[in-house]
Design an enzyme around this catalytic site. Structure first.
Site, PDB file in Angstrom:
ATOM      1  N   ASP A 288       0.878  -1.153   0.000  1.00  9.48           N
ATOM      2  CA  ASP A 288       0.000   0.000   0.000  1.00  9.48           C
ATOM      3  C   ASP A 288       0.922   1.212   0.000  1.00  9.48           C
ATOM      4  O   ASP A 288       1.771   1.350   0.880  1.00  9.48           O
ATOM      5  CB  ASP A 288      -0.883  -0.006   1.248  1.00  9.48           C
ATOM      6  CG  ASP A 288      -1.646   1.295   1.406  1.00  9.48           C
ATOM      7  OD1 ASP A 288      -2.312   1.708   0.448  1.00  9.48           O
ATOM      8  OD2 ASP A 288      -1.556   1.903   2.486  1.00  9.48           O
TER       9      ASP A 288
ATOM     10  N   ASP B 270       0.456   4.743   0.064  1.00  7.74           N
ATOM     11  CA  ASP B 270       0.267   5.950   0.863  1.00  7.74           C
ATOM     12  C   ASP B 270       0.361   5.677   2.357  1.00  7.74           C
ATOM     13  O   ASP B 270      -0.266   4.762   2.870  1.00  7.74           O
ATOM     14  CB  ASP B 270      -1.090   6.571   0.518  1.00  7.74           C
ATOM     15  CG  ASP B 270      -1.175   6.895  -0.969  1.00  7.74           C
ATOM     16  OD1 ASP B 270      -0.468   7.816  -1.403  1.00  7.74           O
ATOM     17  OD2 ASP B 270      -1.918   6.205  -1.680  1.00  7.74           O
TER      18      ASP B 270
END
Length: 246
Positions: A5, A7
């Site tokens: 992931d 961010d």
């Protein structure tokens, strides 16, 4: 294959803007400095998106990955193509979108140092170093980890700003999927199809990628902003997660 992931795991931005990163250190970090760093990144990202990556034209036509429209690209020479005069107005413009995606892909592989002017590169370099220092080498630690194995990024943001973030945070040439419309589980399935017969590990900070990893039966490593969780992550740590699942 490590499925990240992007961010708040590899790229810190929202936690700087909203001061949650600094607040996790209970007064040890200058909160306002973190917010100012985040705002500078935000402005730089948007400026580059608009100036070099057609973002104003295509922000309403997000696709989950860069070559999603490859079938519509007829290979036309784009050296003299006027992207400001081709009236990109509706969903029937897949060929025009595909042209823009081809140029974006070329610039993504080319890297920002071959695109930006000297003044912007200087600002960028100084901002990166300032951010890395402020976050106790979070960014450079992430880059060191990424030198190992195959890494794929999944972002909940739209594809163009996410690619620009990758380049600005020195995560060049990594494969990026946007889960904006399709969700992370769909992205994870595409990644599994892309890399058959290998082992996977998902790494992130949120519930959605955790749930998607559980559905895929992949080990999941949670990152959080509390002090030293990352850059504390090492391959040795991750190997423990692998040994439990595989």
């Amino acid at each position: 294959v490590y499925v990240w992931d992007m961010d708040e795991t590899l790229v810190l931005l929202n936690s700087l803007l909203k001061s949650s990163y600094a607040e996790a250190f209970n007064g040890l970090k200058d909160v306002q400095k973190g917010v100012e760093i985040g705002r500078t990144w935000e402005n730089l990202i948007l400026q580059i998106c608009d100036d070099y990556f057609f973002y104003e034209q295509i922000e309403n036509y997000n696709k989950p990955f860069l070559d999603a429209l490859a079938q519509y690209d007829d290979g036309r020479d784009l050296s003299d193509y006027d992207f400001n005069q081709d009236e990109l107005e509706d969903d029937a413009n897949n060929r025009k979108l595909a042209y823009r995606h081809r140029v974006i892909a070329q610039k993504y592989l080319q890297g920002l140092r071959n695109i930006l002017d000297h003044e912007t590169i200087k600002l960028w370099d100084e901002l990166y170093d300032k951010t890395d220092e402020y976050t106790d080498r979070w960014l450079s630690s992430a880059r060191t980890f990424l030198k190992e194995h195959v890494n794929v990024l999944v972002t909940s943001g739209s594809i163009v700003p996410s690619l620009v973030k990758c380049m600005l945070f020195h995560l060049d040439s990594l494969i990026v999927y946007s889960s904006w419309e399709v969700g992370k589980i769909q992205c994870f399935r595409w990644i599994k199809e892309r890399f058959p017969n290998v082992r996977f590990c998902a790494i992130g900070d949120g519930w959605e990628e955790c749930e998607a990893a559980e559905i895929m039966r992949w080990p999941f490593v949670k990152i959080d902003p509390r002090p030293h969780r990352f850059p504390g992550l090492t391959l040795t740590t991750v190997s423990h997660y692998f040994s439990v699942v595989y």
